[in-house]
Write an enzyme that holds these catalytic residues in place. Sequence first.
Site, PDB file in Angstrom:
ATOM      1  N   TYR A  93      -6.701  22.962 -34.307  1.00  0.00           N
ATOM      2  CA  TYR A  93      -5.411  22.433 -34.726  1.00  0.00           C
ATOM      3  C   TYR A  93      -4.187  23.226 -33.741  1.00  0.00           C
ATOM      4  O   TYR A  93      -3.206  22.580 -33.428  1.00  0.00           O
ATOM      5  CB  TYR A  93      -5.193  22.515 -36.140  1.00  0.00           C
ATOM      6  CG  TYR A  93      -5.136  24.143 -36.562  1.00  0.00           C
ATOM      7  CD1 TYR A  93      -3.778  25.087 -36.170  1.00  0.00           C
ATOM      8  CD2 TYR A  93      -5.897  24.654 -37.495  1.00  0.00           C
ATOM      9  CE1 TYR A  93      -3.656  26.447 -36.535  1.00  0.00           C
ATOM     10  CE2 TYR A  93      -5.662  25.975 -38.048  1.00  0.00           C
ATOM     11  CZ  TYR A  93      -4.701  26.707 -37.556  1.00  0.00           C
ATOM     12  OH  TYR A  93      -4.756  28.092 -38.118  1.00  0.00           O
ATOM     13  N   GLU A  94      -4.544  24.213 -33.102  1.00  0.00           N
ATOM     14  CA  GLU A  94      -4.012  24.842 -31.926  1.00  0.00           C
ATOM     15  C   GLU A  94      -3.802  23.938 -30.791  1.00  0.00           C
ATOM     16  O   GLU A  94      -3.057  24.482 -29.793  1.00  0.00           O
ATOM     17  CB  GLU A  94      -4.324  26.380 -32.004  1.00  0.00           C
ATOM     18  CG  GLU A  94      -4.169  27.055 -33.099  1.00  0.00           C
ATOM     19  CD  GLU A  94      -4.651  28.643 -32.646  1.00  0.00           C
ATOM     20  OE1 GLU A  94      -3.907  29.425 -32.125  1.00  0.00           O
ATOM     21  OE2 GLU A  94      -5.790  28.818 -33.147  1.00  0.00           O
ATOM     22  N   HIS A 100      -8.547  27.792 -33.128  1.00  0.00           N
ATOM     23  CA  HIS A 100      -8.812  26.895 -34.174  1.00  0.00           C
ATOM     24  C   HIS A 100      -8.397  25.433 -33.277  1.00  0.00           C
ATOM     25  O   HIS A 100      -7.475  25.449 -32.326  1.00  0.00           O
ATOM     26  CB  HIS A 100      -7.752  26.678 -35.185  1.00  0.00           C
ATOM     27  CG  HIS A 100      -7.690  28.027 -36.057  1.00  0.00           C
ATOM     28  ND1 HIS A 100      -7.096  29.038 -35.700  1.00  0.00           N
ATOM     29  CD2 HIS A 100      -8.448  28.170 -37.049  1.00  0.00           C
ATOM     30  CE1 HIS A 100      -7.420  29.945 -36.784  1.00  0.00           C
ATOM     31  NE2 HIS A 100      -8.136  29.548 -37.670  1.00  0.00           N
ATOM     32  N   MET A 107     -10.268  24.735 -42.207  1.00  0.00           N
ATOM     33  CA  MET A 107      -9.853  24.314 -40.877  1.00  0.00           C
ATOM     34  C   MET A 107     -10.643  25.220 -39.597  1.00  0.00           C
ATOM     35  O   MET A 107     -10.034  24.941 -38.615  1.00  0.00           O
ATOM     36  CB  MET A 107      -8.347  24.403 -40.742  1.00  0.00           C
ATOM     37  CG  MET A 107      -7.444  23.671 -41.772  1.00  0.00           C
ATOM     38  SD  MET A 107      -5.719  23.980 -41.080  1.00  0.00           S
ATOM     39  CE  MET A 107      -4.815  23.574 -43.006  1.00  0.00           C
ATOM     40  N   SER A 108     -11.492  26.003 -40.192  1.00  0.00           N
ATOM     41  CA  SER A 108     -11.929  26.837 -39.058  1.00  0.00           C
ATOM     42  C   SER A 108     -13.690  26.770 -39.230  1.00  0.00           C
ATOM     43  O   SER A 108     -14.478  25.980 -40.140  1.00  0.00           O
ATOM     44  CB  SER A 108     -11.609  28.110 -39.178  1.00  0.00           C
ATOM     45  OG  SER A 108     -11.876  28.961 -40.515  1.00  0.00           O
ATOM     46  N   HIS A 122       1.699  28.820 -46.533  1.00  0.00           N
ATOM     47  CA  HIS A 122       0.779  29.864 -45.799  1.00  0.00           C
ATOM     48  C   HIS A 122       1.087  31.178 -46.269  1.00  0.00           C
ATOM     49  O   HIS A 122       0.034  31.953 -46.239  1.00  0.00           O
ATOM     50  CB  HIS A 122       1.071  29.605 -44.211  1.00  0.00           C
ATOM     51  CG  HIS A 122       0.204  30.254 -43.424  1.00  0.00           C
ATOM     52  ND1 HIS A 122      -1.196  30.178 -43.288  1.00  0.00           N
ATOM     53  CD2 HIS A 122       0.447  31.268 -42.487  1.00  0.00           C
ATOM     54  CE1 HIS A 122      -1.872  30.870 -42.429  1.00  0.00           C
ATOM     55  NE2 HIS A 122      -0.815  31.481 -41.672  1.00  0.00           N
ATOM     56  N   SER A 139      -7.856  34.407 -41.310  1.00  0.00           N
ATOM     57  CA  SER A 139      -6.332  34.622 -41.692  1.00  0.00           C
ATOM     58  C   SER A 139      -6.197  35.839 -42.553  1.00  0.00           C
ATOM     59  O   SER A 139      -6.668  35.739 -43.753  1.00  0.00           O
ATOM     60  CB  SER A 139      -5.909  33.317 -42.029  1.00  0.00           C
ATOM     61  OG  SER A 139      -5.853  32.357 -41.381  1.00  0.00           O
ATOM     62  N   HIS A 196      -3.141  36.362 -37.434  1.00  0.00           N
ATOM     63  CA  HIS A 196      -4.478  36.563 -36.430  1.00  0.00           C
ATOM     64  C   HIS A 196      -3.941  37.336 -35.367  1.00  0.00           C
ATOM     65  O   HIS A 196      -3.320  36.999 -34.417  1.00  0.00           O
ATOM     66  CB  HIS A 196      -5.017  35.088 -35.915  1.00  0.00           C
ATOM     67  CG  HIS A 196      -5.673  34.197 -36.704  1.00  0.00           C
ATOM     68  ND1 HIS A 196      -7.347  34.046 -36.756  1.00  0.00           N
ATOM     69  CD2 HIS A 196      -5.226  33.556 -38.179  1.00  0.00           C
ATOM     70  CE1 HIS A 196      -7.376  33.198 -37.843  1.00  0.00           C
ATOM     71  NE2 HIS A 196      -6.505  33.060 -38.428  1.00  0.00           N
ATOM     72  N   ASN A 253      -6.207  29.957 -52.176  1.00  0.00           N
ATOM     73  CA  ASN A 253      -5.506  28.967 -52.979  1.00  0.00           C
ATOM     74  C   ASN A 253      -6.152  27.932 -53.548  1.00  0.00           C
ATOM     75  O   ASN A 253      -7.460  27.485 -52.901  1.00  0.00           O
ATOM     76  CB  ASN A 253      -4.345  28.191 -52.213  1.00  0.00           C
ATOM     77  CG  ASN A 253      -4.817  27.472 -50.954  1.00  0.00           C
ATOM     78  OD1 ASN A 253      -5.302  28.251 -49.949  1.00  0.00           O
ATOM     79  ND2 ASN A 253      -5.067  26.289 -51.348  1.00  0.00           N
ATOM     80  N   ALA A 267     -10.426  31.861 -44.770  1.00  0.00           N
ATOM     81  CA  ALA A 267      -9.477  31.666 -45.711  1.00  0.00           C
ATOM     82  C   ALA A 267      -9.757  30.209 -46.312  1.00  0.00           C
ATOM     83  O   ALA A 267      -9.912  29.160 -45.260  1.00  0.00           O
ATOM     84  CB  ALA A 267      -8.091  31.783 -45.463  1.00  0.00           C
TER      85      ALA A 267
HETATM   86  N1  HPA Z   1      -6.670  23.664 -47.025  1.00  0.00           N
HETATM   87  C1  HPA Z   1      -7.312  23.865 -45.843  1.00  0.00           C
HETATM   88  N2  HPA Z   1      -7.327  24.917 -45.106  1.00  0.00           N
HETATM   89  C2  HPA Z   1      -7.174  26.126 -46.011  1.00  0.00           C
HETATM   90  C3  HPA Z   1      -6.613  26.065 -47.243  1.00  0.00           C
HETATM   91  C4  HPA Z   1      -6.481  24.777 -47.863  1.00  0.00           C
HETATM   92  O1  HPA Z   1      -6.216  24.716 -48.972  1.00  0.00           O
HETATM   93  N3  HPA Z   1      -6.433  27.306 -47.861  1.00  0.00           N
HETATM   94  C5  HPA Z   1      -6.690  28.217 -46.762  1.00  0.00           C
HETATM   95  N4  HPA Z   1      -7.063  27.442 -45.642  1.00  0.00           N
END
Ligand code: HPA
Length: 271
Positions: A79-80, A77, A205-206, A241, A24, A55, A229, A107
């Site tokens: 989640y998609e 992903h 998540m990836s 996001h 991302s 993406h 973050n 990320a």
């Molecule tokens: N949690 C999960 N996935 C992420 C995060 C997070 O804080 N930041 C970027 N991808």
Amino acid sequence: MGQSLRQTIDSLPVRPRIGVVLGSGLGAFAGELSGRMEIPYAEIFGWPQSTAIGHAGKLVLGSLSGVDIAGLAGRAHLYEGYTPRQVGFGVRALGALGVRSFIFTNAAGGINLDYQRGALVLIADHINLQGANPLTGPNDDSLGPRFPDMSEAYSKRYREIAIQAGRELEVELKEGVYAALLGPNYETPAEIRYLRAIGADLVGMSTVPEVIVANHMGAKALAISCVTNMAAGILPQKIDHEEVLETGRMVRDKLVRLLKAVVPRIAAEES
Ligand code: HPA
């Protein structure tokens, strides 16, 4: 409908040995490749379309310091709504193209309090909490074994190479354990405390399904997380996001410099 993966591969003028998967907001590296050729996933039959914001969704071929690279700008992903197998499709496709070394970027949320927003962290190991695995179902023995070893899922040698390159470029690289969750929501503070207790330094998540597929094929992996973050509950602020993408933009040059230094060294290691 696009052409099949096999037709696409057969039509390509290059046989890259190194694949780079861009996360991302981290797609800038693809623009650094010379003699670039871009194929949108939509033009390759069977390739899952990536829908996540930030993406691009294309296969990028080109060369960097004389090394042929295959880049995936955009990934699928869980989640998609993709199946675990679909999530591994891009990595298998690069494997079919001849890629034996993968560099994954993503990320991630920082759980380890030593990290700061914008830090780059090498994934040393992972914890798969996605409740899914891309290798479930019948095993294709021609690709790899039914029960692949994962005791060095992230090549120690590649991590040493990256740390050395980082030192020379004055790019600090820490190492950490990445916990993969399904998403798409960010975690709760309680989940983050749990993840810290079980030994995770990063959350995302990836990447984990892709690394599993790469290891199954006997390919080697290096993975670099950008701490976009701090994870939920660490700072008195919400996670959104936009912050994730903004941090991706902030570290873009640092990540590109690191990748440009690491790619030729990995190529030399494997030649
Ligand atoms: N949690 C999960 N996935 C992420 C995060 C997070 O804080 N930041 C970027 N991808």
